[in-house]
Design an enzyme around this catalytic site. Sequence first.
Site, PDB file in Angstrom:
ATOM      1  N   SER A 230      11.627  59.305  55.776  1.00 37.48           N
ATOM      2  CA  SER A 230      12.283  59.635  54.515  1.00 37.48           C
ATOM      3  C   SER A 230      11.538  58.924  53.382  1.00 37.48           C
ATOM      4  CB  SER A 230      13.733  59.170  54.555  1.00 37.48           C
ATOM      5  OG  SER A 230      13.762  57.755  54.672  1.00 37.48           O
TER       6      SER A 230
ATOM      7  N   ASP B 151      10.641  63.694  55.398  1.00 30.97           N
ATOM      8  CA  ASP B 151      12.031  64.145  55.437  1.00 30.97           C
ATOM      9  C   ASP B 151      12.581  64.107  53.997  1.00 30.97           C
ATOM     10  OD1 ASP B 151      14.461  64.872  56.546  1.00 30.97           O
ATOM     11  OD2 ASP B 151      15.000  62.836  57.173  1.00 30.97           O
TER      12      ASP B 151
ATOM     13  N   HIS C  55      20.068  69.502  60.318  1.00 35.03           N
ATOM     14  CA  HIS C  55      20.091  68.103  59.869  1.00 35.03           C
ATOM     15  C   HIS C  55      21.402  67.468  60.320  1.00 35.03           C
ATOM     16  CE1 HIS C  55      16.762  67.738  56.779  1.00 35.03           C
ATOM     17  NE2 HIS C  55      16.604  68.932  57.302  1.00 35.03           N
TER      18      HIS C  55
ATOM     19  N   SER D 197      22.197  65.824  62.863  1.00 33.50           N
ATOM     20  CA  SER D 197      22.528  66.301  64.203  1.00 33.50           C
ATOM     21  C   SER D 197      22.554  65.212  65.260  1.00 33.50           C
ATOM     22  CB  SER D 197      21.577  67.421  64.603  1.00 33.50           C
ATOM     23  OG  SER D 197      21.841  68.538  63.790  1.00 33.50           O
TER      24      SER D 197
ATOM     25  N   ASN E 240      17.173  67.207  63.599  1.00 35.18           N
ATOM     26  CA  ASN E 240      16.955  65.866  63.041  1.00 35.18           C
ATOM     27  C   ASN E 240      17.929  64.856  63.629  1.00 35.18           C
ATOM     28  OD1 ASN E 240      15.176  67.232  61.422  1.00 35.18           O
ATOM     29  ND2 ASN E 240      16.044  66.526  59.490  1.00 35.18           N
TER      30      ASN E 240
ATOM     31  N   ASP F 200      18.667  60.683  63.575  1.00 38.20           N
ATOM     32  CA  ASP F 200      18.375  59.342  63.073  1.00 38.20           C
ATOM     33  C   ASP F 200      19.477  58.366  63.484  1.00 38.20           C
ATOM     34  OD1 ASP F 200      17.444  57.135  61.731  1.00 38.20           O
ATOM     35  OD2 ASP F 200      17.613  57.974  59.724  1.00 38.20           O
TER      36      ASP F 200
HETATM   37 ZN   LIG Z   1      18.626  65.519  56.414  1.00 41.18          ZN
END
Ligand SMILES: [Zn+2]
Length: 345
Positions: free
Chosen positions: A50, A83, A226, A228, A269, A271
């Site tokens: 990011s 990102d 996203h 996810s 995605n 994180d």
């Molecule tokens: Zn995102």
Amino acid sequence: MPLVPMRVLLDYAAENDFGVGAFNVNNMEQIQAIMTAARETESPVIIQASRGARSYSDDAYLRHLMLAAVELNPDIPIAMHQDHGNSPATCFSAIDQGFTSVMMDGSLMDDGKTPASYEYNVDVTRQVVEAAHPKGVTVEAELGCLGGIEDGHGAGLTGAEALAHLTDPAQAEEFVAATGCDALAVAIGTSHGAYKFTKKPTGEVLRMDVIKEIHRRLPNTHMVMHGSSSVPRELVDIINQYGGLISETYGVPVEEIQLGIQHGVRKINVDTDSRLAITGAIRKVFAEKPGAFDPRDYLKPARAAMAEVVKARMIAFGQAGHAGKVPKVSLEEMGRRYHDMAPAR
Ligand SMILES: [Zn+2]
């Protein structure tokens, strides 16, 4: 092989009906965790950073860490993705830093907070596509607004407001034609962060029907999910068992992601799950060995815990076993392909 264009991975994944996890990184240990998981499962890899990650690590450190991942894993195709680029300038600087894929998130203005107009989104996304494609770089766009906030980026929409910003499938069709983007992040009720749902999500809050409709209209566009992370109960429990305080929360069940993959989702995605795994492992060491003070004492188990969760996702998404089979396409070759594909505007 050098870093590969993300489009090559997504095209191959579409041909073979699987999804590719895109895992966020900020430091060496996270990159190592992903590469360990990729080696053990023979998976192609998307590593993403990011804006916050780029400023935390400094671009130069990140670039060299990624080159180290490539050098140490010559048989694994690795794409490096920006990102949530907030502006064309952010995407251009990522391309200059060697990223092989960028996300131009024109669903929000460049403050990363205010929902933008459709026209603005088309305009900035097209600018990025026009600069990226001649270099073979992939472009992900976003239509509709995702819920939640990640790294300070996001409109923070919840409830009815979030529902009003789901992706409109008819508009998605127009948007892809107008911009030429390679991949499209869709808003279907997921949100960034650990607190996605207050109970296990049903079809009313996690709108898989929107994914199915977009796929019907745009069978050749790669969709991106996203927000996810699955927020596994066992990872939250470890954190709380060792003094953490994460309240009851639900993520996106892996079965729902697998359903999305059947209907055109190619990039997922993740994180939060990595963050939870790392934090739990570190808390456990601090609780059990209060005398430990060598960072390796807690970073090694943290790295191993993240590798486990990444490995599980790679297997669940279907990318395992494919590393050696992805066609080898360089950025230069990809740039030529875009040139040949480009419609006259
Ligand atoms: Zn995102």
